[in-house]
Design a protein around this motif. Structure first.
Motif, short mmCIF file in Angstrom:
data_model
loop_
_atom_site.label_atom_id
_atom_site.label_comp_id
_atom_site.label_asym_id
_atom_site.label_seq_id
_atom_site.Cartn_x
_atom_site.Cartn_y
_atom_site.Cartn_z
N TRP A 295 0.70 -1.20 0.00
CA TRP A 295 0.03 -0.03 -0.15
C TRP A 295 0.83 1.05 0.11
O TRP A 295 2.04 1.17 0.49
CB TRP A 295 -0.84 0.09 1.12
N ASP A 296 0.13 2.14 -0.62
CA ASP A 296 1.02 3.73 -0.59
C ASP A 296 0.64 4.44 0.64
O ASP A 296 -0.48 5.09 0.51
CB ASP A 296 0.75 4.33 -1.97
N VAL A 311 5.51 6.88 -1.47
CA VAL A 311 6.30 6.04 -0.14
C VAL A 311 5.22 4.68 0.00
O VAL A 311 4.10 4.97 0.50
CB VAL A 311 6.33 6.78 0.69
N THR A 312 5.96 3.86 -0.44
CA THR A 312 5.13 2.47 -0.46
C THR A 312 5.46 1.54 0.64
O THR A 312 6.81 1.20 0.65
CB THR A 312 5.21 1.79 -1.87
N LEU A 313 4.76 0.90 1.30
CA LEU A 313 4.96 -0.14 2.30
C LEU A 313 4.68 -1.63 1.71
O LEU A 313 3.50 -1.66 1.36
CB LEU A 313 4.21 -0.04 3.71
N ASN A 314 5.24 -2.50 1.70
CA ASN A 314 5.33 -3.87 1.05
C ASN A 314 5.08 -4.95 2.33
O ASN A 314 6.05 -5.19 2.75
CB ASN A 314 6.26 -4.10 0.18
N LYS A 318 7.82 -7.09 3.46
CA LYS A 318 8.39 -6.15 4.79
C LYS A 318 9.81 -5.25 4.20
O LYS A 318 10.66 -5.34 4.75
CB LYS A 318 8.73 -6.87 5.93
N THR A 319 9.15 -4.55 3.10
CA THR A 319 10.21 -3.40 2.56
C THR A 319 9.39 -2.29 2.47
O THR A 319 8.32 -2.28 2.28
CB THR A 319 10.96 -3.91 1.00
#
Length: 454
Positions: A295-296, A311-314, A318-319
């Motif tokens: 998600w962004d 800015v994206t959270l994977n 977990k990156t």
């Protein structure tokens, strides 16, 4: 050979920049294009000398070539002064960078005494006052000695006319109090010192950054005892009106927002970043989440929905990913995969900080430097699309998460001043052997201890 390769690279970059300036007729917004009246007030007294004045002219050319010159963009004026001021280049007299550079190079050194106050007043009366454009107005005063007239009244009159003043002192004969009287406050932002004219090239990049901050960052964010230029993105996207539930970040008195999937945190980019972003900036956010997908946290989209900055959270691997524009192929993505990035996914409160410069991007988590990644040169952004926070990547669906802070600071030095004091657990209230609160956080007192012996 290396010199020729460097020259070819610069030419290629400039050509590519011109090729990708517009998309369907839209101009990329940045400090290159932000409408600004910019006036340089140059000391041409005897103490400068003809050789040093040529150095100043080259410095001026190198500064102004970073901007698009024209009636819709940046207009540059130049005043040279000694006993009296001379209007070398009127505002709006050149509609291209090439013509402006030729005009700067043709300026002849005056010689004479130093009357800085008269020159500032002249710039106010005969350049800024005659400009009909309602926009950012900046004056840069460059001098190597104490003025032989009073500067304070002229500088105050310029500020009263909404003109931002920078002061650059060259050499040991300048007077600190006088430079401070000329420039806006704080002096740490608006006053510069160099030891001699050869050293003036050292402040070229920082001067370019500061001019950009003035033109693209009109708003101020209260931080501690000072106001920082920047963008409060939560405020810009109307979070206070759209998100009703507030949640405390115990044990602090700070509260965050509980964002649900029913909330749409979107706004036209032209309303949030009307002139784009500066070349360097600091992104700061404080959040917690349970999302296991990609998600962004924040993104700026083109009008057809493509990410320009994100800015994206994977949550899968977990990156953290940072997307920005690129002069090479329009877009670039860097991935932060250091093991410490996994702490962001522990469902607790954490602060993410990204220091973005023209060369690289550095990730900080909870005030600790994690990883640095190089960047290709970037472009401005298209502002006809939307700016959003808390969206699943590639979708319009809102993510459920909590957020306390989401800001961009235009001064990269704010990276050294920013703290993570709002993070629960950052304030330690246990015995002295447990640890102490990292300065400069001010934390609430803990529970009273046991009664000591009488």
């Amino acid at each position: 050979m290396a010199h020729h390769i460097t020259c070819l690279w610069i030419v290629l970059v400039l050509l590519l920049q011109n090729c990708v300036l517009a998309e369907d007729g839209e101009i990329r917004s940045s400090c290159r294009t932000a409408p600004t009246d910019l006036v340089f007030i140059l000391d041409g007294s005897y103490s400068v000398g003809p050789e040093n004045f040529e150095i100043v002219k080259k410095w001026l050319v190198n500064i102004t070539k970073n901007f698009d010159i024209g009636p819709k963009f940046i207009q540059v004026g130049v005043v040279q002064y000694s006993d009296y001021p001379v209007l070398e280049i009127p505002l709006g007299s050149h509609n291209s960078g090439g013509n402006l550079m030729a005009a700067v190079e043709s300026i002849h050194y005056l010689g004479g005494n130093t009357r800085t106050g008269k020159a500032i007043q002249f710039a106010l009366d005969y350049l800024f006052a005659k400009s009909s454009r309602f926009l950012t107005k900046i004056a840069v005063v460059l001098t190597d000695g104490k003025s032989q007239d009073e500067v304070k009244d002229a500088a105050e009159a310029a500020r009263d006319s909404k003109i931002t003043l920078f002061a650059i002192g060259v050499g040991s004969e300048t007077e600190d109090a006088e430079l401070r009287a000329i420039a806006n406050k704080p002096s740490s932002t608006y006053v510069f010192y160099v030891e001699d004219y050869i050293a003036i090239s050292k402040i070229r990049e920082v001067m370019k950054q500061k001019l950009c901050e003035e033109s693209v960052c009109p708003t101020r964010i209260p931080v501690a005892a000072r106001d920082e230029k920047g963008f409060d993105i939560l405020l810009g996207l109307g979070v206070k009106k759209k998100v009703k539930k507030r949640i405390p970040l115990s044990p602090t008195k700070i509260k965050g927002y509980e964002v649900t999937s029913k909330v749409d945190l979107s706004e036209f980019t032209s309303n949030v970043f009307p002139e784009g972003l500066p070349p360097s900036y600091v992104f700061v956010s404080t959040q917690r989440f349970k999302v296991k997908k990609m998600w962004d946290l924040w993104r700026i989209l083109t009008i057809d929905g493509r990410p320009q900055i994100a800015v994206t959270l994977n949550g899968v691997d977990k990156t953290l990913l940072f997307t920005t524009t690129s002069i090479i192929n329009g877009s670039q993505v860097v991935t932060f995969a250091d093991p410490q990035v996994k702490t962001l996914f522990d469902e607790g409160w954490h602060q993410i900080r990204l220091l973005v410069t023209e060369q690289d991007v550095t990730l900080y988590i909870d005030d600790q430097e994690i990883e640095n990644k190089p960047l290709h040169p970037v472009l401005g952004i298209f502002i006809s699309g939307q700016t959003q926070i808390g969206k699943y990547t590639g979708k319009e669906e809102t993510v459920q998460f909590d957020v306390q802070k989401l800001r961009i600071y235009c001064d990269p030095e704010q990276n050294n001043r920013e703290t993570a004091c709002e993070i629960p657990g950052f304030c330690l209230n246990g015995p002295s052997d447990v640890g102490s609160t990292p300065a400069p956080c001010v934390c609430p007192p803990g529970k009273p201890g046991l009664q000591g012996p009488k």
